[in-house]
Write a protein that holds these residues in place. Structure first.
Motif, PDB file in Angstrom:
ATOM      1  N   GLU A  78       0.694  -1.125  -0.017  1.00 15.92           N
ATOM      2  CA  GLU A  78      -0.060   0.004   0.014  1.00 15.92           C
ATOM      3  C   GLU A  78       0.531   1.394   0.046  1.00 15.92           C
ATOM      4  O   GLU A  78       0.424   2.260  -0.505  1.00 15.92           O
ATOM      5  CB  GLU A  78      -0.939  -0.085   1.268  1.00 15.92           C
ATOM      6  CG  GLU A  78      -2.105  -1.038   1.027  1.00 15.92           C
ATOM      7  CD  GLU A  78      -2.870  -1.147   2.155  1.00 15.92           C
ATOM      8  OE1 GLU A  78      -2.804  -0.387   3.525  1.00 15.92           O
ATOM      9  OE2 GLU A  78      -4.014  -1.963   2.304  1.00 15.92           O
ATOM     10  N   LYS A  79       2.007   1.188   0.706  1.00 14.04           N
ATOM     11  CA  LYS A  79       2.989   2.355   0.826  1.00 14.04           C
ATOM     12  C   LYS A  79       3.456   2.657  -0.583  1.00 14.04           C
ATOM     13  O   LYS A  79       3.481   3.571  -1.092  1.00 14.04           O
ATOM     14  CB  LYS A  79       4.071   2.264   1.670  1.00 14.04           C
ATOM     15  CG  LYS A  79       3.483   2.405   3.267  1.00 14.04           C
ATOM     16  CD  LYS A  79       4.791   2.398   4.055  1.00 14.04           C
ATOM     17  CE  LYS A  79       4.247   2.332   5.617  1.00 14.04           C
ATOM     18  NZ  LYS A  79       5.549   2.067   6.363  1.00 14.04           N
ATOM     19  N   LEU A  80       3.901   1.308  -1.143  1.00 14.95           N
ATOM     20  CA  LEU A  80       4.364   1.516  -2.541  1.00 14.95           C
ATOM     21  C   LEU A  80       3.206   2.231  -3.726  1.00 14.95           C
ATOM     22  O   LEU A  80       3.706   3.145  -4.265  1.00 14.95           O
ATOM     23  CB  LEU A  80       4.895   0.283  -3.060  1.00 14.95           C
ATOM     24  CG  LEU A  80       5.384   0.149  -4.523  1.00 14.95           C
ATOM     25  CD1 LEU A  80       6.750   1.069  -4.416  1.00 14.95           C
ATOM     26  CD2 LEU A  80       5.846  -1.118  -4.998  1.00 14.95           C
ATOM     27  N   ALA A  81       2.281   1.674  -3.551  1.00 13.99           N
ATOM     28  CA  ALA A  81       1.288   2.100  -4.623  1.00 13.99           C
ATOM     29  C   ALA A  81       0.446   3.186  -4.099  1.00 13.99           C
ATOM     30  O   ALA A  81      -0.084   3.812  -4.866  1.00 13.99           O
ATOM     31  CB  ALA A  81       0.292   0.992  -4.671  1.00 13.99           C
ATOM     32  N   ASP A  82       0.788   3.677  -2.900  1.00 15.10           N
ATOM     33  CA  ASP A  82      -0.035   4.747  -2.347  1.00 15.10           C
ATOM     34  C   ASP A  82      -1.628   4.681  -2.601  1.00 15.10           C
ATOM     35  O   ASP A  82      -2.169   5.511  -3.386  1.00 15.10           O
ATOM     36  CB  ASP A  82       0.602   6.159  -2.959  1.00 15.10           C
ATOM     37  CG  ASP A  82       0.094   7.208  -2.242  1.00 15.10           C
ATOM     38  OD1 ASP A  82      -0.126   8.201  -2.658  1.00 15.10           O
ATOM     39  OD2 ASP A  82      -0.037   7.202  -0.859  1.00 15.10           O
ATOM     40  N   VAL A  83      -1.989   3.588  -2.151  1.00 18.20           N
ATOM     41  CA  VAL A  83      -3.554   3.203  -2.503  1.00 18.20           C
ATOM     42  C   VAL A  83      -4.346   4.010  -1.567  1.00 18.20           C
ATOM     43  O   VAL A  83      -4.167   3.790  -0.119  1.00 18.20           O
ATOM     44  CB  VAL A  83      -3.609   1.846  -2.126  1.00 18.20           C
ATOM     45  CG1 VAL A  83      -5.146   1.223  -2.752  1.00 18.20           C
ATOM     46  CG2 VAL A  83      -2.819   1.157  -3.531  1.00 18.20           C
ATOM     47  N   PRO A  84      -5.330   4.684  -1.805  1.00 13.74           N
ATOM     48  CA  PRO A  84      -6.221   5.486  -0.824  1.00 13.74           C
ATOM     49  C   PRO A  84      -7.152   4.121  -0.436  1.00 13.74           C
ATOM     50  O   PRO A  84      -7.375   3.136  -0.918  1.00 13.74           O
ATOM     51  CB  PRO A  84      -7.107   6.311  -1.525  1.00 13.74           C
ATOM     52  CG  PRO A  84      -7.013   5.897  -3.070  1.00 13.74           C
ATOM     53  CD  PRO A  84      -5.535   5.044  -3.158  1.00 13.74           C
ATOM     54  N   ASP A  85      -7.888   4.578   0.845  1.00 17.19           N
ATOM     55  CA  ASP A  85      -8.492   3.488   1.570  1.00 17.19           C
ATOM     56  C   ASP A  85      -9.706   3.367   0.700  1.00 17.19           C
ATOM     57  O   ASP A  85     -10.214   3.925   0.134  1.00 17.19           O
ATOM     58  CB  ASP A  85      -8.862   4.140   2.896  1.00 17.19           C
ATOM     59  CG  ASP A  85      -7.832   4.116   3.860  1.00 17.19           C
ATOM     60  OD1 ASP A  85      -8.021   4.691   4.882  1.00 17.19           O
ATOM     61  OD2 ASP A  85      -6.778   3.168   3.771  1.00 17.19           O
ATOM     62  N   LYS A  86     -10.231   1.888   0.537  1.00 25.22           N
ATOM     63  CA  LYS A  86     -11.463   1.788   0.100  1.00 25.22           C
ATOM     64  C   LYS A  86     -12.677   2.613   0.764  1.00 25.22           C
ATOM     65  O   LYS A  86     -12.565   2.514   2.104  1.00 25.22           O
ATOM     66  CB  LYS A  86     -11.659   0.128   0.105  1.00 25.22           C
ATOM     67  CG  LYS A  86     -10.554  -0.395  -0.470  1.00 25.22           C
ATOM     68  CD  LYS A  86     -10.940  -1.925  -0.316  1.00 25.22           C
ATOM     69  CE  LYS A  86      -9.820  -2.861  -0.884  1.00 25.22           C
ATOM     70  NZ  LYS A  86     -10.058  -4.271  -0.328  1.00 25.22           N
ATOM     71  N   ALA A  87     -13.673   2.725   0.100  1.00 26.50           N
ATOM     72  CA  ALA A  87     -14.662   3.531   0.446  1.00 26.50           C
ATOM     73  C   ALA A  87     -15.585   2.328   1.031  1.00 26.50           C
ATOM     74  O   ALA A  87     -15.801   1.389   0.434  1.00 26.50           O
ATOM     75  CB  ALA A  87     -15.616   4.132  -0.761  1.00 26.50           C
ATOM     76  N   ASN A  88     -16.330   2.853   2.207  1.00 27.48           N
ATOM     77  CA  ASN A  88     -17.064   1.699   3.081  1.00 27.48           C
ATOM     78  C   ASN A  88     -18.314   1.819   2.357  1.00 27.48           C
ATOM     79  O   ASN A  88     -18.759   2.693   1.583  1.00 27.48           O
ATOM     80  CB  ASN A  88     -17.230   2.158   4.273  1.00 27.48           C
ATOM     81  CG  ASN A  88     -16.251   2.066   5.339  1.00 27.48           C
ATOM     82  OD1 ASN A  88     -15.435   1.497   4.853  1.00 27.48           O
ATOM     83  ND2 ASN A  88     -16.095   3.018   6.067  1.00 27.48           N
ATOM     84  N   LEU A  89     -18.865   0.538   2.373  1.00 24.53           N
ATOM     85  CA  LEU A  89     -20.175   0.486   1.815  1.00 24.53           C
ATOM     86  C   LEU A  89     -21.271   0.881   2.677  1.00 24.53           C
ATOM     87  O   LEU A  89     -20.929   0.698   3.937  1.00 24.53           O
ATOM     88  CB  LEU A  89     -20.735  -1.112   1.675  1.00 24.53           C
ATOM     89  CG  LEU A  89     -19.705  -1.945   0.600  1.00 24.53           C
ATOM     90  CD1 LEU A  89     -20.100  -3.177   0.256  1.00 24.53           C
ATOM     91  CD2 LEU A  89     -20.027  -1.102  -0.798  1.00 24.53           C
ATOM     92  N   SER A  90     -22.466   1.557   2.331  1.00 25.47           N
ATOM     93  CA  SER A  90     -23.480   2.007   3.207  1.00 25.47           C
ATOM     94  C   SER A  90     -24.053   0.866   3.937  1.00 25.47           C
ATOM     95  O   SER A  90     -24.097  -0.496   3.378  1.00 25.47           O
ATOM     96  CB  SER A  90     -24.344   2.630   2.348  1.00 25.47           C
ATOM     97  OG  SER A  90     -25.106   1.860   1.663  1.00 25.47           O
TER      98      SER A  90
END
Length: 191
Positions: A78-90
């Protein structure tokens, strides 16, 4: 073909298949062996990878195997790809997803009946996230669309098969509620 060559060929096929994963039937066809043998060799490779490749693992999703990174490596990737957190499902999407998972194939009208409210937006969100798909048309009046979960659903929630969902029948109400809560907790954590 020796066992070592076969395992090497499977590793190569899994690598090339990437996110699509390798279907047992395709592995058997390419390696010119039976589907049972292909499945057996894939399970052997899965066991071998657990011991010898701590950064990678082989996951089984229905009739498909996919090489993935281990959970231990996730923070670094995740650090390498700088992936943002997944959006939560409602909550509505989580409820709808659980209804589809446990009642598939199911129409939107059936989902609405179970939830007691309209589910159009939740269904569309789940389709957009590829967690459920349009699985055809019901053979009833109006021929409504029927929905079912996808292999992406299995991957996303790390479930080998839809049969692995907690059985909500034949249990006390408290046990069923506890297992349903665990399922929803996992959905909330993963999404």
């Amino acid at each position: 073909m020796s066992e070592e060559e076969l395992q090497g060929a499977l590793q190569g096929l899994l690598y090339v298949c990437g996110d699509e994963g390798l279907v047992v039937k395709d592995a058997a066809r390419v390696l010119e062996i039976s589907e049972e043998e292909a499945a057996q060799h894939l399970h052997q490779l899965k066991d071998w990878m657990q011991t010898n490749m701590p950064g990678l693992q082989l996951k089984e999703f229905g009739s498909k195997f996919q090489m993935v990174t281990s959970e231990a490596a996730a923070p670094y990737i995740e650090k390498l790809a700088d992936v943002p957190d997944k959006a939560n499902l409602s909550q509505a999407a989580l409820e709808t997803l659980a209804i589809v998972a446990y009642n598939q194939p199911v129409t939107k009208a059936e989902i609405d009946d179970i939830r007691g409210v309209k589910s159009e937006k939740a269904v569309q969100t789940l389709v957009n996230k590829a967690l459920i798909i349009d699985a055809g048309r019901a053979q009833t009046t109006g021929r409504p669309i029927i929905y079912q979960t996808t292999e992406r659903f299995l991957e996303y929630f790390d479930i080998p098969s839809i049969k692995e969902l907690p059985d909500l029948h034949d249990k006390s109400e408290d046990e069923s509620a506890d297992e349903a809560d665990l399922f929803f907790d996992q959905l909330n954590e993963e999404s």
